[in-house]
Write an enzyme that holds these catalytic residues in place. Sequence first.
Site, PDB file in Angstrom:
ATOM      1  N   PRO A 116      37.668  51.176  42.037  1.00 36.42           N
ATOM      2  CA  PRO A 116      37.684  49.987  41.886  1.00 36.42           C
ATOM      3  C   PRO A 116      38.783  49.296  40.946  1.00 36.42           C
ATOM      4  O   PRO A 116      38.821  49.834  39.920  1.00 36.42           O
ATOM      5  CB  PRO A 116      36.456  48.899  41.264  1.00 36.42           C
ATOM      6  CG  PRO A 116      35.387  50.137  41.488  1.00 36.42           C
ATOM      7  CD  PRO A 116      36.006  51.270  41.326  1.00 36.42           C
ATOM      8  N   LYS A 161      39.771  46.266  34.034  1.00 33.25           N
ATOM      9  CA  LYS A 161      38.653  46.725  34.880  1.00 33.25           C
ATOM     10  C   LYS A 161      37.328  46.591  34.061  1.00 33.25           C
ATOM     11  O   LYS A 161      36.304  47.150  34.590  1.00 33.25           O
ATOM     12  CB  LYS A 161      38.950  48.243  35.258  1.00 33.25           C
ATOM     13  CG  LYS A 161      40.367  48.490  35.965  1.00 33.25           C
ATOM     14  CD  LYS A 161      40.453  49.950  36.578  1.00 33.25           C
ATOM     15  CE  LYS A 161      41.837  50.375  36.423  1.00 33.25           C
ATOM     16  NZ  LYS A 161      41.663  51.914  36.583  1.00 33.25           N
TER      17      LYS A 161
END
Length: 262
Positions: free
Chosen positions: A2, A51
């Site tokens: 991701p 992140k």
Amino acid sequence: MPEGDAVHRTAGRLRGALDGRVLTRSDFRVPRHATADLTGRAVVTTVSRGKHLLTRVEGDLTVHTHLRMDGSWMVTPAGRRTPPGDLVRLVLANERWQAVGLRLGMVDLVRTDEEARLVGHLGPDLLGPDWDPDEAARRLRAESGRTIGEALLDQRNLAGIGTIYRAETLFLRGIWPWRTVGEVEDLEGLVSLAQRIMAANAHHRAPAGTVTTGDRRPANRTWVYGRAGRPCRRCGTRISRGEMGTGPQERLILWCAGCQPR
Ligand SMILES: [Zn+2]
């Protein structure tokens, strides 16, 4: 893995399920915090930083999580059965919803005023209120001998980029990934482009498909990422695939030798 836009969307889903509601269950399945219990505390909010995810809870506590390679948060109505086995790292639930953190790469519980210890090293967040292309470029420029491909992935320079955005942004600017930072003429333009593409992806609901071409059809979404050996959409050269830098999961690089010459 991701990247910043997926983490940003995840923060939004967690806000929708948890913000302002009192936790009726918390279950930390990591040894370090196995006895922690946040039951009875309201969740203030969840924010993303690059992140990283920070879920702030009443009483000046922050739950810090990171999805790393293949982590995710699943939000379901309260009381649903959670996935079996050891996939679950953390459960935060209220009377209405439960958020289940699967395969999270990091789970920490700290005082909110200690958040900086966890995320203070990050460069400007591409999707954050503090996004500052000049500062990101300044940090990059400080390492002028490093390859641009490695420097873009270093979250201390700018936060949020992973292997997809690195490959796509460098392609769009015609930059060979192994060029040194000092040889890249317009660093501000480069990071601003990465930010625009990521921001455009942050708001649509297709987590599996980052779109950098403007074409959302599954086979047409990217220029080089996921297209090794296939012809470049611009010049027809076969897309190259290689590895660069360190970090076991972040070496993958794709590029077009025609559009991104040495
Ligand atoms: Zn090409």
